[in-house]
Design an enzyme around this catalytic site. Structure first.
Site, PDB file in Angstrom:
ATOM      1  N   HIS A 285       0.812  -1.196   0.000  1.00  0.00           N
ATOM      2  CA  HIS A 285       0.000   0.000   0.000  1.00  0.00           C
ATOM      3  C   HIS A 285       0.857   1.262   0.000  1.00  0.00           C
ATOM      4  O   HIS A 285       0.361   2.361  -0.229  1.00  0.00           O
ATOM      5  CB  HIS A 285      -0.912  -0.021   1.233  1.00  0.00           C
ATOM      6  CG  HIS A 285      -1.962   1.035   1.241  1.00  0.00           C
ATOM      7  ND1 HIS A 285      -1.824   2.246   0.602  1.00  0.00           N
ATOM      8  CD2 HIS A 285      -3.177   1.093   1.810  1.00  0.00           C
ATOM      9  CE1 HIS A 285      -2.910   2.982   0.783  1.00  0.00           C
ATOM     10  NE2 HIS A 285      -3.738   2.297   1.524  1.00  0.00           N
ATOM     11  N   CYS A 286       2.163   1.147   0.273  1.00  0.00           N
ATOM     12  CA  CYS A 286       2.934   2.373   0.539  1.00  0.00           C
ATOM     13  C   CYS A 286       3.890   2.760  -0.580  1.00  0.00           C
ATOM     14  O   CYS A 286       3.702   3.786  -1.235  1.00  0.00           O
ATOM     15  CB  CYS A 286       3.723   2.198   1.834  1.00  0.00           C
ATOM     16  SG  CYS A 286       2.648   1.944   3.247  1.00  0.00           S
ATOM     17  N   ILE A 287       4.931   1.936  -0.790  1.00  0.00           N
ATOM     18  CA  ILE A 287       6.051   2.390  -1.632  1.00  0.00           C
ATOM     19  C   ILE A 287       5.618   2.660  -3.081  1.00  0.00           C
ATOM     20  O   ILE A 287       6.084   3.626  -3.678  1.00  0.00           O
ATOM     21  CB  ILE A 287       7.235   1.382  -1.584  1.00  0.00           C
ATOM     22  CG1 ILE A 287       7.543   0.972  -0.132  1.00  0.00           C
ATOM     23  CG2 ILE A 287       8.478   1.952  -2.242  1.00  0.00           C
ATOM     24  CD1 ILE A 287       8.058   2.066   0.750  1.00  0.00           C
TER      25      ILE A 287
END
Ligand SMILES: NC(=O)c1ccc[n+]([C@@H]2O[C@H](COP(=O)([O-])OP(=O)(O)OC[C@H]3O[C@@H](n4cnc5c(N)ncnc54)[C@H](O)[C@@H]3O)[C@@H](O)[C@H]2O)c1
Length: 448
Positions: A285-287
């Site tokens: 979900h982030c990088i």
């Protein structure tokens, strides 16, 4: 008037110290649920808010939907008063409300803040004086001050305003980024310092008091925007460095140099170098997502974030690079990709977790299918996989005993429970995108 507000700030701090403050966490996902459990372990009565009724009823039945959180932990929390609800009216009973809802990108690769704004609009009518609202969802600098605060001020029934110092009346708002690293047990959650930026010093101070109950160290910064930017810097740093090694991997393969050996040698340098490893592409979900929150915001300032764009380009191309390597490896065995049977090992975006959001496996499967391969998967964390926002696999996990039947086995996620030597010995061909087979030499093994 002034003394009443001062009393309210200290009263909440006293109730935090006494563990009688009520904590509401909005978004019972990978971030919100573990956070709720941390507060519950500290004997706070925690209420989890979610619009997904299945999650709410699973939690209230004492169950869990996240593999690394057993149902017993939920049941323990229930004994400390934990419950879940979809009823926002209960926000009024909370002293602290922490927002942990998704912040994805839309189809144009632009920030989709609809979950945050939807949540804030639902909270606003129930706000009362002295409450503290903290945003944890990753987002671009300015979100808390420019979007969250105005929505809370416009939407609350009592006409309350954000309180920017301890003498003011109203509610408090802060931003504190989540630093969860799923599957990483090397640092205890409590030991991860918590960065906090408040709308005013009183909000920062209160938010630090909240987090000091579950974290050993808080790191106050001057504003929510500084805290929002801190999270993005951390993730952009990872994204850019991963892109760098992904590019170097492609060069090293041409030069017949083992980049993993090089990284292991480089990381013996006791200063100025941090190891990042190449792979089949970014996931989670982030990088893959967060850097684009900043590049979008930068455009408002006539600024192009060239590093982010270049890193995105390199990382997005990695699944295509893997597929070309599969084509090449099959052709070395006199086979075409079209019509070949390919088994993907690992759907999760990284080792030993049950999260397939943005996983490179999904892109690799789609690309292989488009080129006529018959694709199946094995992943101990996913007995079946259906449909998500960006994929429609509708597949069932193929047992590892079927490996000899496949033309090619592709290691996309290096789960620790796989027996890599056994896999290589049974497979006709193995393409390893993670260096999971290090130390194994076999003619049917290719590293990608
Ligand atoms: N997963 C991670 O490792 C990680 C790490 C650091 C930061 N973050 C950030 O934390 C935030 C949350 O991520 P996550 O992985 O927990 O997401 P998630 O999808 O696992 O969970 C989000 C939850 O919010 C719920 N939700 C959505 N809209 C809602 C609403 N209006 N009201 C109540 N609930 C609502 C969803 O049903 C879901 O259960 C994101 O901004 C993400 O970038 C995630």
């Amino acid at each position: 008037m002034t003394s009443i507000s001062l009393d309210k700030t200290s009263e909440l701090k006293e109730r935090l110290a006494a563990r009688t403050a009520r904590i509401g966490i909005v978004g019972m996902g990978y971030v919100g649920l573990p956070l709720a459990l941390l507060f519950s372990e500290e004997r706070f009565r925690v209420t989890g808010f979610d619009i997904d009724f299945r999650k709410v009823s699973t939690l209230n039945d004492g169950g869990s939907y996240i593999v690394r959180i057993p149902g017993t932990e939920i049941q323990l929390a229930q004994r400390n008063g934990f419950s879940a609800t979809a009823d926002y009216a209960q926000i009024a009973e909370m002293d602290v409300v922490i927002i942990c809802v998704p912040t994805p990108l839309n189809e144009h690769h632009e920030p989709d803040l609809s979950y945050v704004t939807g949540t804030v609009r639902s909270i606003a009518p129930h706000l009362r004086e002295g409450q503290l609202v903290i945003v944890e969802s990753t987002t671009f600098p300015g979100t808390t001050e420019e979007i969250v605060v105005p929505l809370l001020e416009e939407g609350n029934r009592l006409g309350l305003r954000v309180a920017r110092d301890a003498a003011a009346t109203g509610f408090y708002v802060a931003f504190s980024p989540e630093r969860e690293d799923p599957g990483n047990d090397s640092v205890a959650r409590r030991d991860i310092p918590k960065v906090v930026g408040g709308c005013g010093a009183a909000a920062a101070d209160l938010a630090c008091a909240v987090y000091r109950t579950i974290f050993n160290r808080t790191v106050p910064v001057s504003s929510p925007a500084a805290a929002e930017m801190t999270k993005l810097l951390e993730n952009i740093y990872r994204c850019v460095n991963i892109a760098l090694v992904n590019e170097l991997k492609q060069l090293c393969m041409r030069m017949d140099i083992d980049l993993f050996e090089v990284i292991d040698a480089a990381k013996t340098k006791p200063f100025g170098f941090q190891a990042f490893y190449p792979g089949p592409g970014l996931g989670g979900h982030c990088i893959p997502i967060d850097p684009f929150y900043l590049s979008w915001k930068a455009k408002q300032f006539d600024f192009r974030t060239k590093f982010i764009e270049l890193a995105g380009e390199v990382n997005l191309a990695m699944p295509y690079f893997v597929v070309e390597n599969i084509v090449e490896a099959l052709s070395q065995q006199g086979k075409a990709l079209c019509g070949s049977r390919v088994l993907i090992l690992g759907l999760a975006y990284k080792r030993d977790i049950d999260d397939l959001r943005e996983s490179p496996s999904l892109t690799i499967i789609e690309l292989l299918q488009k080129r006529g391969a018959h694709v199946e998967y094995n992943d101990p964390f996913f007995p079946t996989v259906g449909q998500g926002r960006k994929y429609a696999l509708n597949m069932t996990c193929t047992p590892l005993s079927s490996i000899p039947e496949f033309d090619c086995v592709v290691i996309v996620t290096d789960h620790s429970q796989y027996d890599y030597a056994g896999i290589v010995s049974q497979a006709k061909l193995v393409v390893d995108t993670r260096n999971a087979t290090r130390g194994i030499a076999a003619p049917n093994l290719t590293r990608s």
